[in-house]
Design a protein around this motif. Structure first.
Motif, PDB file in Angstrom:
ATOM      1  N   THR A   1      18.889  -8.466  22.077  1.00  0.00           N
ATOM      2  CA  THR A   1      18.804  -9.008  23.560  1.00  0.00           C
ATOM      3  C   THR A   1      19.407 -10.056  23.895  1.00  0.00           C
ATOM      4  O   THR A   1      19.513 -11.078  22.937  1.00  0.00           O
ATOM      5  CB  THR A   1      17.342  -9.611  23.968  1.00  0.00           C
ATOM      6  OG1 THR A   1      16.418  -8.099  23.979  1.00  0.00           O
ATOM      7  CG2 THR A   1      17.092 -10.074  25.236  1.00  0.00           C
ATOM      8  N   TRP A   2      20.543 -10.189  24.709  1.00  0.00           N
ATOM      9  CA  TRP A   2      21.540 -11.405  24.967  1.00  0.00           C
ATOM     10  C   TRP A   2      21.414 -11.519  26.416  1.00  0.00           C
ATOM     11  O   TRP A   2      21.204 -10.692  27.316  1.00  0.00           O
ATOM     12  CB  TRP A   2      22.751 -10.912  24.626  1.00  0.00           C
ATOM     13  CG  TRP A   2      23.111 -10.782  23.249  1.00  0.00           C
ATOM     14  CD1 TRP A   2      22.971  -9.830  22.342  1.00  0.00           C
ATOM     15  CD2 TRP A   2      23.852 -11.848  22.303  1.00  0.00           C
ATOM     16  NE1 TRP A   2      23.385 -10.022  21.117  1.00  0.00           N
ATOM     17  CE2 TRP A   2      23.888 -10.989  21.159  1.00  0.00           C
ATOM     18  CE3 TRP A   2      24.466 -13.002  22.532  1.00  0.00           C
ATOM     19  CZ2 TRP A   2      24.575 -11.911  19.871  1.00  0.00           C
ATOM     20  CZ3 TRP A   2      25.194 -13.462  21.683  1.00  0.00           C
ATOM     21  CH2 TRP A   2      25.325 -13.047  20.378  1.00  0.00           C
ATOM     22  N   LEU A   3      21.443 -13.011  26.589  1.00  0.00           N
ATOM     23  CA  LEU A   3      21.425 -13.431  27.991  1.00  0.00           C
ATOM     24  C   LEU A   3      22.646 -14.580  28.165  1.00  0.00           C
ATOM     25  O   LEU A   3      22.723 -15.380  27.220  1.00  0.00           O
ATOM     26  CB  LEU A   3      19.970 -13.931  28.450  1.00  0.00           C
ATOM     27  CG  LEU A   3      18.771 -13.371  28.477  1.00  0.00           C
ATOM     28  CD1 LEU A   3      18.134 -13.400  27.248  1.00  0.00           C
ATOM     29  CD2 LEU A   3      18.090 -13.755  29.810  1.00  0.00           C
ATOM     30  N   GLY A   4      22.933 -14.869  29.343  1.00  0.00           N
ATOM     31  CA  GLY A   4      24.078 -16.033  29.548  1.00  0.00           C
ATOM     32  C   GLY A   4      24.417 -16.170  30.984  1.00  0.00           C
ATOM     33  O   GLY A   4      23.991 -15.485  31.986  1.00  0.00           O
ATOM     34  N   ALA A   5      24.948 -17.115  31.138  1.00  0.00           N
ATOM     35  CA  ALA A   5      25.458 -17.517  32.604  1.00  0.00           C
ATOM     36  C   ALA A   5      27.105 -18.265  32.305  1.00  0.00           C
ATOM     37  O   ALA A   5      27.268 -19.295  31.918  1.00  0.00           O
ATOM     38  CB  ALA A   5      24.821 -18.663  33.263  1.00  0.00           C
ATOM     39  N   THR A   6      28.001 -17.205  32.243  1.00  0.00           N
ATOM     40  CA  THR A   6      29.240 -17.673  31.708  1.00  0.00           C
ATOM     41  C   THR A   6      30.296 -18.086  32.861  1.00  0.00           C
ATOM     42  O   THR A   6      30.072 -17.192  34.174  1.00  0.00           O
ATOM     43  CB  THR A   6      29.999 -16.640  30.983  1.00  0.00           C
ATOM     44  OG1 THR A   6      31.456 -16.794  30.816  1.00  0.00           O
ATOM     45  CG2 THR A   6      29.745 -15.184  31.729  1.00  0.00           C
ATOM     46  N   PRO A   7      31.080 -18.990  32.809  1.00  0.00           N
ATOM     47  CA  PRO A   7      31.889 -19.541  34.150  1.00  0.00           C
ATOM     48  C   PRO A   7      33.141 -18.906  33.870  1.00  0.00           C
ATOM     49  O   PRO A   7      34.247 -19.257  35.020  1.00  0.00           O
ATOM     50  CB  PRO A   7      31.860 -20.904  33.772  1.00  0.00           C
ATOM     51  CG  PRO A   7      32.053 -21.189  32.252  1.00  0.00           C
ATOM     52  CD  PRO A   7      31.180 -20.130  31.886  1.00  0.00           C
ATOM     53  N   GLU A   8      33.510 -17.969  32.945  1.00  0.00           N
ATOM     54  CA  GLU A   8      35.057 -17.835  32.714  1.00  0.00           C
ATOM     55  C   GLU A   8      35.162 -16.169  32.699  1.00  0.00           C
ATOM     56  O   GLU A   8      34.754 -15.251  32.132  1.00  0.00           O
ATOM     57  CB  GLU A   8      35.564 -18.168  31.339  1.00  0.00           C
ATOM     58  CG  GLU A   8      36.903 -17.798  31.029  1.00  0.00           C
ATOM     59  CD  GLU A   8      37.322 -18.374  29.715  1.00  0.00           C
ATOM     60  OE1 GLU A   8      38.435 -18.118  29.336  1.00  0.00           O
ATOM     61  OE2 GLU A   8      36.630 -19.500  29.165  1.00  0.00           O
ATOM     62  N   GLN A   9      36.218 -15.916  33.631  1.00  0.00           N
ATOM     63  CA  GLN A   9      36.717 -14.561  33.926  1.00  0.00           C
ATOM     64  C   GLN A   9      37.756 -14.224  32.959  1.00  0.00           C
ATOM     65  O   GLN A   9      38.426 -14.781  32.610  1.00  0.00           O
ATOM     66  CB  GLN A   9      37.267 -14.461  35.377  1.00  0.00           C
ATOM     67  CG  GLN A   9      37.690 -13.013  35.962  1.00  0.00           C
ATOM     68  CD  GLN A   9      36.666 -12.433  36.675  1.00  0.00           C
ATOM     69  OE1 GLN A   9      36.385 -12.991  37.588  1.00  0.00           O
ATOM     70  NE2 GLN A   9      36.494 -11.207  36.569  1.00  0.00           N
TER      71      GLN A   9
END
Length: 353
Positions: A158-166
């Motif tokens: 299970t992985w979660l994230g909030a990434t700013p990078e395209q």
């Protein structure tokens, strides 16, 4: 509980793969729910679905659209809430280990092994009552401009994230990507001023991307660098757009960009070797990439790919949240400052736990 999160709960109970995500500035949550537990891999990069690629591997797992169900739901702001971060305790052993790692990286740069290296660490946080719905809603509330996701596969975790990078966005033969570097903590009413170290790091990332693309694209356009905010952090960003020379170029483009110098270093291969030898832990899917392949899962428009670099992320296992945080190291880096940068970045995930 809404239909989408009821489906999440069902998938969890049946131990079946799924991903839910919310794109930057979107008011929609999209869910892709695989109907079996097989682990599929991209073969020719023409498959349709959701890819979840590791930092260091030649095989790229994905959830295929043809074996999955799609759910879409509106973001209901009344259901979403913001969490406050309590004071952060400091682990002196972790701090010393990371500062020693950074010092090794600086020395390697001075020895002309490479120009830049991105070094990271893993931090473990106890989570006794982790809940996908609650945590994901906190991500959506706190980070509207990021790509928010929760990915599960019984063979991956299970992985979660909030990434700013395209990493890459395509529409037919048109493509867009970004160079993102530099980190500065947001201070209310204070102007964002970048030092030469951050500007240099940003230029290295831009040069790497342009160099990776130039033989595969035409009509390349590069914006001036500008400041962009992601959560409580400011970065320097450059927008890059181009046209692929042919539709078969995308596999080569993705492989040439990944891993980007923003998560690896320059030159890429030597920096990557240094990371694998000295970080003393497995990045797994941190600093890999993820997103929609060859289809917009909201509109079902074909030939659209939307990929993001897996930053500001965590892996949940056995009531532990493993947080992954890193920073770009150049000759002018100061080990203690780089550790502080990772602490600031870790707030992204700590704020939702």
């Amino acid at each position: 509980m809404t239909d989408l999160f009821i489906k999440v709960k069902t998938q969890q109970e049946q131990n079946l793969p799924f991903v839910i995500f919310c794109k930057p500035n979107s008011d929609k949550i999209v869910g892709l729910f695989q109907r079996n537990d097989h682990l599929y891999f991209l073969e020719n990069f023409e498959e349709k679905g959701f890819v979840f690629a590791p930092f260091d591997a030649n095989d790229f797992p994905f959830l295929p659209l043809e074996y999955s169900d799609v759910f879409v739901e509106n973001v209901n702001s009344k259901d979403f809430f913001v969490s406050n971060v309590s004071s952060v305790s400091e682990n002196l052993e972790e701090k010393n280990d990371f500062e020693n790692l950074v010092a090794k990286g600086i020395q390697a740069i001075k020895n002309n092994q490479f120009q830049k290296v991105v070094l990271s660490r893993k931090e473990k946080i106890s989570v006794t009552d982790f809940d996908v719905e609650v945590t994901f809603k906190r991500l959506v509330t706190n980070y509207p401009t990021a790509f928010k996701y929760c990915f599960f596969h019984p063979k991956i975790g299970t992985w979660l994230g909030a990434t700013p990078e395209q990493l890459l966005q395509t529409d037919g033969n048109l493509l867009k990507t970004v160079a993102l570097a530099g980190t500065q903590l947001n201070v209310e009413n204070q102007e964002v001023i970048w030092q030469e170290k951050e500007k240099y790091e940003q230029q290295l990332v831009t040069d790497f991307i342009v160099g990776s693309l130039e033989d595969l694209v035409k009509e390349i356009t590069i914006s001036s660098p500008y400041s962009v905010k992601a959560g409580n952090i400011w970065h320097i960003k450059t927008d890059i757009s181009a046209t692929a020379k042919n539709k078969n170029a995308f596999q080569k483009i993705i492989k040439s960009l990944h891993p980007t110098s923003a998560v690896c270093g320059l030159p890429k291969e030597v920096a990557k070797e240094f990371i694998l030898e000295h970080e003393n832990y497995e990045r797994e899917y941190y600093a890999g990439f993820l997103g929609e392949m060859n289809i917009d899962l909201l509109t079902f428009k074909l030939q659209k790919t939307d990929l993001f670099v897996n930053l500001r992320c965590m892996k949940i296992e056995d009531k532990i949240a493993n947080l992954y945080i890193g920073c770009g190291i150049t000759e002018d880096s100061i080990p203690e400052n780089e550790y502080i940068e990772t602490v600031n970045k870790s707030m992204t995930m700590k704020k939702v736990l």
